[in-house]
Enzyme design. Structure first.
Site, PDB file in Angstrom:
ATOM      1  N   HIS A  14       0.824  -1.388   0.013  1.00 23.49           N
ATOM      2  CA  HIS A  14       0.045   0.190   0.076  1.00 23.49           C
ATOM      3  C   HIS A  14       0.994   1.250  -0.017  1.00 23.49           C
ATOM      4  O   HIS A  14       1.676   1.496   0.913  1.00 23.49           O
ATOM      5  CB  HIS A  14      -0.745  -0.083   1.189  1.00 23.49           C
ATOM      6  CG  HIS A  14      -1.910   1.052   1.452  1.00 23.49           C
ATOM      7  ND1 HIS A  14      -1.968   1.636   2.420  1.00 23.49           N
ATOM      8  CD2 HIS A  14      -2.941   1.266   0.448  1.00 23.49           C
ATOM      9  CE1 HIS A  14      -3.153   2.590   2.387  1.00 23.49           C
ATOM     10  NE2 HIS A  14      -3.722   2.554   1.248  1.00 23.49           N
ATOM     11  N   GLU A  41       0.392  -0.578  -4.615  1.00 22.76           N
ATOM     12  CA  GLU A  41      -0.724   0.451  -4.837  1.00 22.76           C
ATOM     13  C   GLU A  41      -0.335   1.843  -4.661  1.00 22.76           C
ATOM     14  O   GLU A  41       0.451   2.125  -3.884  1.00 22.76           O
ATOM     15  CB  GLU A  41      -1.797   0.206  -3.769  1.00 22.76           C
ATOM     16  CG  GLU A  41      -3.088   0.947  -3.994  1.00 22.76           C
ATOM     17  CD  GLU A  41      -3.014   2.028  -2.939  1.00 22.76           C
ATOM     18  OE1 GLU A  41      -4.198   2.773  -3.141  1.00 22.76           O
ATOM     19  OE2 GLU A  41      -2.189   2.732  -2.367  1.00 22.76           O
ATOM     20  N   ASP A  43      -1.639   6.164  -5.038  1.00 24.71           N
ATOM     21  CA  ASP A  43      -2.839   7.286  -5.433  1.00 24.71           C
ATOM     22  C   ASP A  43      -2.453   8.489  -6.488  1.00 24.71           C
ATOM     23  O   ASP A  43      -1.351   8.979  -6.299  1.00 24.71           O
ATOM     24  CB  ASP A  43      -2.995   7.977  -4.055  1.00 24.71           C
ATOM     25  CG  ASP A  43      -3.663   6.752  -2.819  1.00 24.71           C
ATOM     26  OD1 ASP A  43      -4.479   6.235  -3.097  1.00 24.71           O
ATOM     27  OD2 ASP A  43      -2.375   6.736  -2.182  1.00 24.71           O
ATOM     28  N   HIS A  56      -1.995  11.046  -1.744  1.00 25.43           N
ATOM     29  CA  HIS A  56      -3.142  10.620  -1.458  1.00 25.43           C
ATOM     30  C   HIS A  56      -4.076  11.636  -1.222  1.00 25.43           C
ATOM     31  O   HIS A  56      -5.316  11.806  -1.611  1.00 25.43           O
ATOM     32  CB  HIS A  56      -3.057   9.836  -0.003  1.00 25.43           C
ATOM     33  CG  HIS A  56      -4.123   9.336   0.235  1.00 25.43           C
ATOM     34  ND1 HIS A  56      -5.038   9.902   1.380  1.00 25.43           N
ATOM     35  CD2 HIS A  56      -4.591   8.079   0.340  1.00 25.43           C
ATOM     36  CE1 HIS A  56      -5.990   9.208   1.559  1.00 25.43           C
ATOM     37  NE2 HIS A  56      -5.848   8.100   1.061  1.00 25.43           N
ATOM     38  N   GLU A 116      -4.658   3.772  -8.046  1.00 26.39           N
ATOM     39  CA  GLU A 116      -6.086   4.277  -7.558  1.00 26.39           C
ATOM     40  C   GLU A 116      -5.918   5.741  -7.959  1.00 26.39           C
ATOM     41  O   GLU A 116      -5.125   6.568  -7.732  1.00 26.39           O
ATOM     42  CB  GLU A 116      -5.869   4.194  -5.834  1.00 26.39           C
ATOM     43  CG  GLU A 116      -7.389   4.606  -5.558  1.00 26.39           C
ATOM     44  CD  GLU A 116      -7.470   4.953  -4.044  1.00 26.39           C
ATOM     45  OE1 GLU A 116      -6.750   4.538  -3.313  1.00 26.39           O
ATOM     46  OE2 GLU A 116      -8.471   5.695  -3.599  1.00 26.39           O
TER      47      GLU A 116
END
Ligand code: G3P
Ligand code: MG
Length: 246
Positions: A14, A41, A43, A56, A116
């Site tokens: 993450h 992952e 953002d 994020h 994401e």
């Protein structure tokens, strides 16, 4: 680009390396890789001049020395910020990475990637469209494809318009009315939920619809074991120093 195949292994780090390094910086992804991770992952949102970059929050204060809404600033300004000192002195001066900079690291190492799409409020469709276009350019001829995910259906719709063959996953932090039909209507390959929502009937419903069932953010061994027993297809974790992806 081989967009047909499911692009992710089971364990996904993450934001690069969870909390061990400043999230969404290149240093974090390098540290996650040192812990054996081969899938990450991140953002992604847009600068005011349309450059996709990693962050994020909508605002800069928590994870950089900048101020205000990140998407209001041009990339020339964002790229000069310190996104490492807030975490610890070892990472002082670490920059915010563009998606292009991260793509060089990810593709160069043949890692798997979950992008994401995390739009600045009000920019969901545009962000999806731009990120879709950018991924087609960056991943062209790599033989790889990332997975797009978003909490915002409009962002996934935007990515579908510009990059229809790159797989998509709908992120859920609650099982709102019609969530499965929504994922199907967006042509999603996966549903990725808060792990507390992923009980056996939910896993089974996702699988019966022909999609993968993934969960975020699992940092506890007991929870991970229960989810594995339920048959989830992937776990996004901060605990890259606890869970070995091997
Ligand atoms: O993509 C899974 C997870 O990252 C979603 O929540 O807030 O950590 O971006 P968040
Ligand atoms: Mg995220």
């Amino acid at each position: 680009m081989n967009a047909q195949a499911w692009p992710l292994p089971f364990w996904i780090a993450h934001r690069g390396a969870g909390k061990l390094a400043p999230e969404n910086t290149l240093a974090a992804f390098r540290l996650g890789a040192q812990h054996g991770y081969r899938a990450f992952e991140c953002d992604v949102k847009l600068s005011s001049d349309g450059i996709p970059f990693l962050l994020h929050d909508a605002t800069l204060e928590r994870t950089s020395n900048g101020q205000g809404v990140a998407g209001d600033l041009p990339w020339a300004t964002l790229s000069r910020l310190d996104a490492g000192s807030w975490h610890s002195r070892a990472f002082a001066g670490e920059p915010l990475p563009s998606l292009e900079a991260l793509a060089r690291f990810i593709i160069g190492n043949r890692y798997a990637f979950n992008i994401e799409i995390k739009p600045t409020p009000g920019q969901a469709l545009l962000t999806g469209q731009v990120v879709g276009r950018e991924v087609l350019r960056l991943w062209a001829d790599s033989g790889l494809a990332p997975l797009f995910s978003s909490f915002e259906p409009e962002a996934l719709q935007g990515a579908r318009e510009t990059a229809p063959d790159i797989p998509r996953g709908l992120l859920l932090d609650n099982l709102r009315e019609g969530w499965l039909a929504e994922a199907q209507a967006l042509g999603c390959a996966a549903v990725i939920s808060n792990y507390r929502l992923m009980d056996q009937p939910t896993v089974d419903a996702i699988h019966a619809a022909g999609m993968k069932a993934l969960v975020y953010t699992v940092n506890d061994a007991e929870a991970a074991q229960a989810l594995i027993a339920r048959g989830v297809d992937g776990i996004i974790t901060d605990a890259v120093d606890c869970f070995s992806p091997a």
